[in-house]
Design a protein around this motif. Structure first.
Motif, short mmCIF file in Angstrom:
data_model
loop_
_atom_site.label_atom_id
_atom_site.label_comp_id
_atom_site.label_asym_id
_atom_site.label_seq_id
_atom_site.Cartn_x
_atom_site.Cartn_y
_atom_site.Cartn_z
N LYS A 475 -3.49 -13.46 18.28
CA LYS A 475 -2.58 -12.40 18.72
C LYS A 475 -1.77 -12.87 19.92
CE LYS A 475 -5.47 -8.51 17.19
NZ LYS A 475 -6.41 -9.35 16.42
N ALA A 476 -0.57 -12.29 20.05
CA ALA A 476 0.29 -12.64 21.19
C ALA A 476 1.28 -11.50 21.41
CB ALA A 476 1.03 -13.95 20.92
N ARG A 477 1.97 -11.59 22.54
CA ARG A 477 3.01 -10.61 22.84
C ARG A 477 4.29 -11.36 23.19
NH1 ARG A 477 1.13 -5.04 25.72
NH2 ARG A 477 -0.68 -4.59 24.41
N ILE A 478 5.41 -10.80 22.74
CA ILE A 478 6.72 -11.40 23.02
C ILE A 478 7.59 -10.34 23.70
CG2 ILE A 478 8.76 -12.53 22.07
CD1 ILE A 478 7.12 -13.26 19.62
N ARG A 479 8.17 -10.71 24.83
CA ARG A 479 9.05 -9.77 25.54
C ARG A 479 10.45 -9.86 24.92
NH1 ARG A 479 7.08 -7.13 29.56
NH2 ARG A 479 9.14 -6.46 30.23
N VAL A 480 10.85 -8.78 24.28
CA VAL A 480 12.19 -8.65 23.69
C VAL A 480 12.69 -7.25 23.98
CG1 VAL A 480 11.87 -10.37 21.86
CG2 VAL A 480 11.21 -7.99 21.46
N HIS A 481 14.00 -7.07 23.98
CA HIS A 481 14.58 -5.77 24.30
C HIS A 481 15.25 -5.11 23.11
CE1 HIS A 481 14.71 -6.81 28.88
NE2 HIS A 481 13.50 -6.58 28.42
N ALA A 482 15.14 -5.75 21.92
CA ALA A 482 15.64 -5.12 20.70
C ALA A 482 14.92 -5.75 19.51
CB ALA A 482 17.15 -5.30 20.57
N LEU A 483 14.76 -4.96 18.47
CA LEU A 483 14.10 -5.42 17.25
C LEU A 483 14.99 -5.05 16.06
CD1 LEU A 483 11.65 -6.50 15.65
CD2 LEU A 483 10.72 -4.17 15.73
N PHE A 484 15.26 -6.04 15.21
CA PHE A 484 16.06 -5.84 14.00
C PHE A 484 15.16 -6.03 12.79
CE2 PHE A 484 18.95 -6.89 17.34
CZ PHE A 484 20.11 -6.18 17.07
N VAL A 485 15.19 -5.05 11.88
CA VAL A 485 14.24 -5.02 10.77
C VAL A 485 14.98 -5.19 9.44
CG1 VAL A 485 12.45 -3.67 9.61
CG2 VAL A 485 12.73 -3.49 12.09
N PHE A 486 14.60 -6.23 8.69
CA PHE A 486 15.16 -6.49 7.35
C PHE A 486 14.00 -6.92 6.45
CE2 PHE A 486 18.40 -7.62 10.51
CZ PHE A 486 19.45 -6.80 10.13
N ILE A 487 13.26 -5.96 5.94
CA ILE A 487 12.01 -6.27 5.22
C ILE A 487 12.02 -5.75 3.79
CG2 ILE A 487 10.60 -6.44 7.30
CD1 ILE A 487 9.68 -3.56 6.77
N GLY A 488 13.12 -5.87 3.10
CA GLY A 488 13.18 -5.40 1.72
C GLY A 488 13.83 -4.05 1.63
N ALA A 489 13.98 -3.57 0.40
CA ALA A 489 14.76 -2.36 0.20
C ALA A 489 14.12 -1.43 -0.82
CB ALA A 489 16.16 -2.74 -0.27
#
Length: 575
Positions: A475-489
């Motif tokens: 497990k780990a954590r990543i500091r990001v300020h936005a998340l873009f989701v493209f996981i199928g439709a």
């Protein structure tokens, strides 16, 4: 309300960038017409004098004329500033022309154009310009390119109308999505973050609990309007305009205006079919959320999904297609041998043939904490609008298909770092090789293989994501300020469940797959012949992502849309 403008002023944007007529046009948004091009436009146009202070285009009103400046200067002004001042966006001089994309698409103006010097202009009816754009190759490319870029610039400058509402409000998110997806110039003022919001609401006599509101050029207030109400005020055609535009029975109704639907619209109307296209949100479909499509035939440098959609819209309109937005289809029936499409607003449209091109919507990522951040720092599209909201902060993208790859390449040129998360090990399994190569070479992209998001953290905005290696459990954590989701439709076929044959995932069955079978498992030999794209219902065709077994690519969707029209002609001959 008004700020005096004069030729002695040095018109500037808020960031100090000079925007007078001598500023170099480095992107093609403000070309200067040649004498020969002006002569071409003069056929069907008229010259007339203008005086300083005269308004040629008024924000919020339809613009029915194309203006070429012959002498003098004209200022392009944003009327919607929160402080009541008018903001000069550009000054045009001799040889320049006014307008933007709305002129070609019948929308109202999102700016005011006012003469700041006495001079002379050439006035050409908008219909004449649409004809030139449709038939004159050189002028078409010059004007259309300028208009597309100007619309992009207007959006970037926050011109147009204002949306005031809380980032936690579903209706605020709905209005923002509608404006963004339809590429409408606007600015969102967050009731939770912007100190000006409450003061502005007080000046308009609006209580915070009445938000979201739309403010139209500083004066008119729409309290929590529906998408159709917002569409109507900016000049987008909506379903209640159908009776004036279509006969009792259309030759062809296309449901959905993504690449497949727009292709069917272009080919149907160009073949002489009376064509109506219904779109629930905005033309372009999922493709319009792509910042750049590089593997589409004929565009070696790539083309944005939004530009592809706008060009297709203009092309469909050229041949007579009637496109209606905020037109949600909720049911399918039949009457007198025709298909009957029932709309959410209670209306109905009858057609001899139907093309289903409703596409599919991105699946939402179901992890703890994500729902509260959707629309604020969790996105399902990666356009210039979302890129501006990210600033230069690091972002994460989850998904292994072309949409995720295109978003990665695009955002990596805008933000400090992009973390791309895929569940498998092979980035090239579902992604085109050209995208894989660009991603692996990019210095600001890190690919996290065999990785899944377990949780997102953040109060008002995303702060970090919790990830896990699905092989080792690390497990780990990543500091990001936005998340873009493209996981199928998931397909838009809920309204078709009991009407036609669907596969186990809800995609539309076509061709031999849609032919009924006997109890012994063999296909019925007495069943009517079914063409490749025809569904289990005669005269009803499916194209693009909504069709079971389709190739999820823009080019194939366009091809299926065109092929569907050919099969419709065969159906008409057969029936």
């Amino acid at each position: 309300m008004s700020t005096r403008t004069s030729s002695e002023d040095a018109p500037r944007l808020g960031d100090g960038q000079l925007v007078d007529d001598e500023t170099p046009d480095t992107v093609g948004a403000f070309p200067r017409l040649t004498d020969d091009q002006i002569t071409t436009l003069e056929v069907g146009g008229t010259r007339r004098s203008v005086h300083a202070g005269e308004v040629l285009i008024r924000a919020g009103a339809p613009s029915n004329d194309f203006f070429v400046i012959l002498t003098g200067k004209v200022a392009v002004i944003d009327e919607g500033a929160e402080d009541g001042e008018r903001r000069i966006l550009r000054v045009h001089g001799p040889g320049r022309f006014l307008g933007e994309l709305g002129l070609l698409e019948g929308q109202v103006a999102f700016f005011t154009a006012e003469a700041i010097e006495n001079g002379e202009v050439l006035v050409v009816p908008a219909e004449r310009v649409r004809e030139l754009v449709a038939h004159d190759l050189v002028l078409s490319d010059l004007i259309l390119r300028a208009y597309l870029i100007r619309r992009h610039l207007l959006i970037g400058l926050g011109a147009g109308f204002r949306i005031i509402g809380s980032c936690y409000s579903p209706d605020t998110l709905r209005l923002r999505e509608f404006a963004i997806r339809n590429r409408l110039p606007h600015r969102w003022i967050d009731l939770e973050q912007d100190e000006r919001a409450e003061q502005l609401l007080q000046s308009l006599g609006v209580a915070p609990e009445d938000t979201p509101v739309v403010i139209w050029h500083g004066e008119k207030v729409l309290r929590n309007p529906t998408n159709a109400e917002l569409a109507r005020i900016v000049g987008l055609p909506v379903p209640d305009s159908v009776p004036d535009a279509a006969p009792d029975v259309c030759d062809l109704v296309v449901v959905g205006a993504g690449p497949a639907g727009l292709a069917a619209s272009v080919y149907g109307s160009s073949d002489g079919l009376n064509t109506v296209t219904l779109e629930s949100i905005a033309a372009g479909g999922q493709a319009s959320t792509s910042s750049r499509i590089e593997n589409y035939l004929g565009f070696p440098a790539g083309i944005s999904g939004a530009e592809l959609a706008e060009r297709a819209l203009i092309q469909a309109g050229k041949f007579g297609t009637r496109l209606l937005v905020s037109a949600e289809v909720t049911g399918l029936g039949s009457e007198g041998g025709h298909h009957v499409l029932r709309l959410a607003d209670g209306g109905e449209i009858r057609a001899r043939a139907v093309v289903l091109a409703t596409g599919a919507r991105y699946r939402k990522l179901e992890v703890p904490g994500i729902e509260a951040l959707e629309g604020r720092s969790v996105y399902y599209a990666a356009t210039h609008q979302e890129a501006r909201l990210c600033g230069t902060d690091p972002v994460a993208i989850v998904g292994g298909g072309n949409s995720a790859g295109q978003a990665t390449v695009f955002l990596a040129d805008h933000v400090s770092h992009v973390h791309l998360l895929i569940r498998g090990h092979d980035l090239g399994k579902s992604m085109s090789r050209y995208l894989v190569d660009q991603i692996e070479r990019h210095p600001r992209v890190t690919v996290h293989r065999n990785t899944e998001i377990r949780q997102v953290h953040g109060d008002k905005h995303l702060e970090e994501i919790a990830i896990e290696d699905n092989r080792t459990g690390d497990k780990a954590r990543i500091r990001v300020h936005a998340l873009f989701v493209f996981i199928g439709a998931m397909p838009h076929t809920g309204w078709l469940t009991d009407a036609i044959a669907l596969d186990d995932h809800g995609f539309v069955l076509t061709g031999m797959d849609a032919v009924p079978v006997r109890e012994d498992g063999n296909q019925r030999i007495d069943a009517p012949p079914s063409r490749t794209l025809e569904t289990s219902r005669a005269g009803l065709f499916a194209a693009g992502d909504v069709r079971s077994g389709s190739v999820k690519r823009v080019a194939s969707a366009v091809g299926e849309g065109a092929m569907a029209v050919r099969q419709i002609h065969e159906y008409f001959e057969r029936s």
